[in-house]
Scaffold this motif. Structure first.
Motif, PDB file in Angstrom:
ATOM      1  N   TYR A   1     -29.171  15.042  31.606  1.00 44.06           N
ATOM      2  CA  TYR A   1     -28.118  15.931  32.137  1.00 44.06           C
ATOM      3  C   TYR A   1     -28.667  16.758  33.297  1.00 44.06           C
ATOM      4  O   TYR A   1     -28.071  16.798  34.389  1.00 44.06           O
ATOM      5  N   ASP A   2     -29.790  17.415  33.074  1.00 40.02           N
ATOM      6  CA  ASP A   2     -30.374  18.250  34.126  1.00 40.02           C
ATOM      7  C   ASP A   2     -30.832  17.409  35.311  1.00 40.02           C
ATOM      8  O   ASP A   2     -30.604  17.779  36.475  1.00 40.02           O
TER       9      ASP A   2
ATOM     10  N   PHE B   1     -27.247   5.358  23.997  1.00 39.87           N
ATOM     11  CA  PHE B   1     -27.016   6.407  24.992  1.00 39.87           C
ATOM     12  C   PHE B   1     -27.043   5.826  26.399  1.00 39.87           C
ATOM     13  O   PHE B   1     -26.198   6.162  27.244  1.00 39.87           O
ATOM     14  N   ILE B   2     -28.009   4.970  26.677  1.00 45.98           N
ATOM     15  CA  ILE B   2     -28.101   4.329  27.994  1.00 45.98           C
ATOM     16  C   ILE B   2     -26.825   3.557  28.293  1.00 45.98           C
ATOM     17  O   ILE B   2     -26.265   3.641  29.396  1.00 45.98           O
ATOM     18  N   LYS B   3     -26.344   2.802  27.299  1.00 48.23           N
ATOM     19  CA  LYS B   3     -25.112   2.039  27.490  1.00 48.23           C
ATOM     20  C   LYS B   3     -23.921   2.957  27.751  1.00 48.23           C
ATOM     21  O   LYS B   3     -23.118   2.703  28.661  1.00 48.23           O
ATOM     22  N   LYS B   4     -23.800   4.018  26.955  1.00 49.17           N
ATOM     23  CA  LYS B   4     -22.669   4.922  27.100  1.00 49.17           C
ATOM     24  C   LYS B   4     -22.699   5.660  28.439  1.00 49.17           C
ATOM     25  O   LYS B   4     -21.655   5.909  29.048  1.00 49.17           O
ATOM     26  N   ALA B   5     -23.887   6.012  28.897  1.00 55.15           N
ATOM     27  CA  ALA B   5     -24.003   6.669  30.196  1.00 55.15           C
ATOM     28  C   ALA B   5     -23.524   5.742  31.304  1.00 55.15           C
ATOM     29  O   ALA B   5     -22.751   6.149  32.185  1.00 55.15           O
TER      30      ALA B   5
ATOM     31  N   GLN C   1     -28.463   5.733  37.975  1.00 60.26           N
ATOM     32  CA  GLN C   1     -29.318   4.625  37.555  1.00 60.26           C
ATOM     33  C   GLN C   1     -30.794   5.036  37.566  1.00 60.26           C
ATOM     34  O   GLN C   1     -31.541   4.722  36.635  1.00 60.26           O
ATOM     35  N   ALA C   2     -31.217   5.744  38.611  1.00 62.03           N
ATOM     36  CA  ALA C   2     -32.606   6.167  38.721  1.00 62.03           C
ATOM     37  C   ALA C   2     -33.013   7.056  37.554  1.00 62.03           C
ATOM     38  O   ALA C   2     -34.156   6.981  37.070  1.00 62.03           O
TER      39      ALA C   2
ATOM     40  N   VAL D   1     -19.873  13.474  32.448  1.00 56.12           N
ATOM     41  CA  VAL D   1     -20.565  14.710  32.072  1.00 56.12           C
ATOM     42  C   VAL D   1     -20.724  14.804  30.558  1.00 56.12           C
ATOM     43  O   VAL D   1     -21.794  15.154  30.044  1.00 56.12           O
ATOM     44  N   GLN D   2     -19.687  14.473  29.824  1.00 54.68           N
ATOM     45  CA  GLN D   2     -19.743  14.542  28.365  1.00 54.68           C
ATOM     46  C   GLN D   2     -20.717  13.521  27.792  1.00 54.68           C
ATOM     47  O   GLN D   2     -21.387  13.783  26.783  1.00 54.68           O
TER      48      GLN D   2
END
Length: 254
Positions: free
Chosen positions: A125-126, A70-74, A109-110, A164-165
């Motif tokens: 997301y939030d 997830f971190i990589k994809k974000a 990043q934060a 966003v997705q």
């Protein structure tokens, strides 16, 4: 000629000295003050703002596979460099867009650097989109609460549907499907020499966590043996059909 060469070398050294200020910590908006237009165009890139994380180190530290993926994809969902609108024609407008890019990347990043669990991922997301004013909650009469992009989001090219997705996690089961299982299928975090031959990767042997490596090491020799036999069968069939084995998709698991 000698004077010109000396001047160019001096300029390169000065540019290098400036780069030394941020090459380890990454670019901040304030660093643009020491850059001319050409330098800003060259250096304002995602990899210079948010240094590529060490995903393998995260896995070795026990961060779950799906969370690291997830971190990589974000991070991957961000554009590699600022995107300019048609109206961004002046140096001032382009500089403003570069500042906006750095600030937005730093905001994400934060948030992402604090993600270490499924719960953290589900809050990203939030924390990024809503708390920074890019998305707002709207109460509908019939449809209930839903999210809507704000003007701040629409005016910022860094905020894309892809981003966003990537951050939108509907439930733990969707997280498992979209991140954990996909990471397993892609053998994310598995070293090149330990990856299963294509077509044999499985959920039981395709992760990068230490707990799964014993099973992978045990199965890998047999998988490689089967892969060799598949290639040999394909080669022989290709010779029979006069095409050196090209164009065949033979499934063989004997």
């Amino acid at each position: 000629m000698a004077e010109n060469l000396q001047h160019e070398d001096f300029g390169e050294k000065i540019g290098g000295a400036k780069k030394d200020l941020w090459k380890d910590r990454g670019l901040y908006v304030d660093d643009l003050g020491a850059m001319n237009e050409r330098e800003a165009e060259k250096f304002v890139k995602k990899d210079n703002v948010w240094k590529k994380p060490d995903y393998q180190a995260m896995l070795d530290d026990g961060v779950p596979l799906g969370v690291v993926y997830f971190i990589k994809k974000a991070r991957d969902s961000l554009g590699a460099s600022p995107q300019y609108r048609y109206s961004d024609k002046t140096p001032e407008l382009r500089r403003a867009r570069q500042e906006e890019y750095i600030e937005t990347v730093r905001q994400l990043q934060a948030v992402i650097e604090d993600v270490r669990t499924l719960d953290d991922a589900m809050q990203a997301y939030d924390r990024f989109l809503i708390q920074n004013g890019y998305v707002e909650q709207v109460q509908g009469w019939a449809s209930g609460t839903h999210y809507r992009a704000t003007k701040k989001s629409l005016d910022n090219p860094v905020i894309t549907n892809k981003l966003v997705q990537a951050l939108h996690i509907r439930s733990a089961s969707h997280f498992d499907r979209d991140f954990t299982q996909k990471a397993q299928q892609e053998q994310f975090g598995v070293s090149k020499d330990q990856k299963m031959p294509k077509g044999y990767a499985s959920q039981d042997a395709g992760t990068g966590n230490p707990a799964d490596r014993a099973d992978r090491d045990r199965l890998l020799p047999q998988f490689r043996k089967n892969g060799k036999r598949m290639r040999e069968r394909r080669r022989l069939l290709g010779q029979q059909h006069g095409n050196d084995g090209q164009g065949f998709c033979l499934l063989y698991q004997g």
